[in-house]
Design a protein around this motif. Structure first.
Motif, mmCIF file in Angstrom:
data_model
loop_
_atom_site.group_PDB
_atom_site.id
_atom_site.type_symbol
_atom_site.label_atom_id
_atom_site.label_comp_id
_atom_site.label_asym_id
_atom_site.label_seq_id
_atom_site.Cartn_x
_atom_site.Cartn_y
_atom_site.Cartn_z
ATOM 1 N N GLN A 1 -54.419 -62.984 -38.112
ATOM 2 C CA GLN A 1 -54.618 -62.175 -36.918
ATOM 3 C C GLN A 1 -54.138 -62.904 -35.666
ATOM 4 O O GLN A 1 -53.539 -62.299 -34.767
ATOM 5 C CB GLN A 1 -56.102 -61.816 -36.786
ATOM 6 C CG GLN A 1 -56.623 -60.943 -37.904
ATOM 7 C CD GLN A 1 -58.124 -60.718 -37.800
ATOM 8 O OE1 GLN A 1 -58.767 -61.145 -36.843
ATOM 9 N NE2 GLN A 1 -58.696 -60.055 -38.805
ATOM 10 N N LEU A 2 -54.394 -64.218 -35.616
ATOM 11 C CA LEU A 2 -53.974 -65.002 -34.451
ATOM 12 C C LEU A 2 -52.465 -65.169 -34.407
ATOM 13 O O LEU A 2 -51.858 -65.162 -33.329
ATOM 14 C CB LEU A 2 -54.645 -66.377 -34.481
ATOM 15 C CG LEU A 2 -56.169 -66.403 -34.403
ATOM 16 C CD1 LEU A 2 -56.673 -67.841 -34.497
ATOM 17 C CD2 LEU A 2 -56.660 -65.760 -33.123
ATOM 18 N N ARG A 3 -51.853 -65.324 -35.568
ATOM 19 C CA ARG A 3 -50.416 -65.601 -35.626
ATOM 20 C C ARG A 3 -49.611 -64.479 -34.985
ATOM 21 O O ARG A 3 -48.610 -64.732 -34.285
ATOM 22 C CB ARG A 3 -49.981 -65.801 -37.078
ATOM 23 C CG ARG A 3 -48.503 -66.141 -37.237
ATOM 24 C CD ARG A 3 -48.178 -66.415 -38.689
ATOM 25 N NE ARG A 3 -48.458 -65.250 -39.515
ATOM 26 C CZ ARG A 3 -47.619 -64.232 -39.688
ATOM 27 N NH1 ARG A 3 -46.451 -64.237 -39.073
ATOM 28 N NH2 ARG A 3 -47.940 -63.223 -40.470
ATOM 29 N N SER A 4 -50.027 -63.254 -35.196
ATOM 30 C CA SER A 4 -49.275 -62.131 -34.639
ATOM 31 C C SER A 4 -49.303 -62.158 -33.110
ATOM 32 O O SER A 4 -48.357 -61.697 -32.464
ATOM 33 C CB SER A 4 -49.860 -60.814 -35.152
ATOM 34 O OG SER A 4 -51.215 -60.669 -34.747
ATOM 35 N N HIS A 5 -50.361 -62.697 -32.533
ATOM 36 C CA HIS A 5 -50.432 -62.819 -31.078
ATOM 37 C C HIS A 5 -49.584 -63.988 -30.583
ATOM 38 O O HIS A 5 -48.877 -63.870 -29.581
ATOM 39 C CB HIS A 5 -51.883 -63.004 -30.635
ATOM 40 C CG HIS A 5 -52.750 -61.810 -30.853
ATOM 41 N ND1 HIS A 5 -52.656 -60.666 -30.078
ATOM 42 C CD2 HIS A 5 -53.728 -61.563 -31.760
ATOM 43 C CE1 HIS A 5 -53.545 -59.782 -30.495
ATOM 44 N NE2 HIS A 5 -54.199 -60.291 -31.525
ATOM 45 N N VAL A 6 -49.654 -65.106 -31.284
ATOM 46 C CA VAL A 6 -48.945 -66.309 -30.836
ATOM 47 C C VAL A 6 -47.442 -66.097 -30.858
ATOM 48 O O VAL A 6 -46.709 -66.643 -30.028
ATOM 49 C CB VAL A 6 -49.338 -67.518 -31.708
ATOM 50 C CG1 VAL A 6 -48.556 -68.765 -31.305
ATOM 51 C CG2 VAL A 6 -50.837 -67.792 -31.605
ATOM 52 N N GLY B 1 -41.771 -70.753 -33.596
ATOM 53 C CA GLY B 1 -42.159 -70.492 -34.978
ATOM 54 C C GLY B 1 -43.203 -71.491 -35.436
ATOM 55 O O GLY B 1 -43.519 -72.467 -34.744
ATOM 56 N N GLU B 2 -43.759 -71.235 -36.607
ATOM 57 C CA GLU B 2 -44.776 -72.149 -37.116
ATOM 58 C C GLU B 2 -44.932 -72.001 -38.616
ATOM 59 O O GLU B 2 -44.413 -71.067 -39.241
ATOM 60 C CB GLU B 2 -46.109 -71.928 -36.425
ATOM 61 C CG GLU B 2 -46.751 -70.578 -36.597
ATOM 62 C CD GLU B 2 -48.029 -70.516 -35.761
ATOM 63 O OE1 GLU B 2 -49.104 -70.763 -36.336
ATOM 64 O OE2 GLU B 2 -47.932 -70.244 -34.556
#
Length: 385
Positions: A52-57, A65-66
């Protein structure tokens, strides 16, 4: 004669000065490494929360990228690596209230975290033909440090309580400087500017271990408890979540450190809090860093070392000065750049411009910055530091 200067929008140094041991302003890409230890049985919940957090970051400016990795030896250990165009976009993001809110759901499934930040110096491999190369460059040359990590914390107290707060902060027993075999507290400097407190620390070894060591000392806990009634922002250091949020918001990272490479046992430590215009804190810190680099190469400069701390629009410059701020060249000690950057500095300092909107002369800026001087509360250096 016309004075020219490098635009502050460009990296500060294409050839890194040997005087600069720390800087976020050289334009090179940043790699952030986050080591995470997850509670047993919480791995799936951690993964779902991370997704959920990745889509915001991904939508944050400067984020390239990460990767999320799980240990092959211990399923409770995870590694998050992210890459950014440069350090400033990441620092703006990680210090934002949005970031504080977004990571809160992770705290219920994470036992411990450790964040490390690195500029990219060298890399192997090349993008395939036609592929876009990563934005941001490589660090031009390795910096040479002195083995000291510099960090600061800042918070505000209720107006009218400053005198009482200063007495509390000055009246405590220094904690044992030795943390473990590899970590040692070197120096703690406390300043007040209005109702803002800044605590700068210098550590050899592991900064996180040193911070935890200090927080666990009974004399330090007593001081923190005594401060609680005077804080503008409530906190409960006995509650892990409240403590985590407080220290996240209080973090004032060092964004630039430069030294003239000279020693003077009589040098005096000062701090200045620069009044940045809203939204211009990072750029103001960059201008001051550029001025400090030039001063480090000037044998007549009274400034022996300078560390700039910045978070949002809070910009603090900690300087060790030969003879004090009023000796030698006070304008240089205040961090004023060469005349070519006076106009730029004026656009960044709140209230620095003239009434007619014109840029003031350096002398006028020096007078305007007199109010930036912070009051020293205590400056303690560990024996043999």
């Amino acid at each position: 004669m016309t004075t020219t200067s490098t635009p502050v929008s460009e990296p500060l140094t294409r050839q890194v000065s040997h005087h600069v041991s720390q800087s976020v302003f050289d334009g090179s890409r940043l790699r952030v490494v986050l080591l995470v230890e997850v509670y047993d049985g919480a791995q799936q919940r951690f993964l779902e929360t991370y997704e959920q957090l990745r889509s915001h970051v991904e939508s944050v400016p400067g984020h390239l990228g990460e990767q999320l990795c799980q240990s092959i030896e211990n399923p409770s250990q995870w590694l998050i690596t992210s890459e950014w165009e440069s350090a400033p976009p990441f620092l703006n993001w990680v210090s934002s209230e949005e970031h504080v809110r977004m990571v809160r759901p992770l705290h219920s499934c994470v036992r411990d975290t450790r964040s490390l930040r690195f500029h990219v110096v060298r890399e192997t491999g090349h993008p395939a033909d036609g592929a876009e190369r990563p934005r941001g460059g490589l660090q031009a040359a390795p910096r040479v440090g002195d083995g000291v990590i510099r960090h600061a914390l800042t918070f505000t107290v209720k107006p009218g309580s400053e005198e009482r707060v200063a007495r509390i902060l000055a009246d405590y027993a220094s904690p044992e400087p030795r943390v473990d075999e590899t970590t040692r507290l070197c120096r703690t400097s406390l300043f007040l500017h209005g109702n803002r407190v800044v605590r700068a620390i210098e550590v050899r070894g592991d900064l996180l271990a040193a911070l935890r060591h200090v927080a666990a000392q009974p004399e330090v806990r007593a001081v923190e408890e005594a401060l609680n009634p005077y804080l503008e922002q409530d906190r409960d250091l006995g509650d892990p979540e409240s403590a985590r949020v407080f220290y996240t918001r209080a973090a004032l990272p060092a964004v630039h450190h430069v030294t003239a490479g000279q020693e003077d046992p009589e040098a005096r430590r000062h701090a200045l809090s620069y009044p940045a215009r809203p939204g211009h804190g990072m750029r103001l810190a960059q201008v001051l860093a550029q001025a400090d680099e030039a001063a480090a190469d000037d044998p007549l400069s009274p400034v022996l070392s300078s560390t700039i701390f910045q978070r949002d629009d809070v910009v603090v410059r900690l300087v060790d000065v030969r003879g004090g701020l009023d000796a030698g060249e006070p304008a240089m000690a205040l961090g004023l750049p060469d005349p070519g950057l006076v106009a730029e500095l004026t656009t960044l300092l709140d209230g620095a411009g003239g009434r007619d909107g014109s840029a003031p002369a350096a002398g006028d800026l020096a007078r305007a910055l007199e109010g930036a001087r912070m009051d020293l509360v205590t400056d303690r250096r560990a024996p043999d530091a």
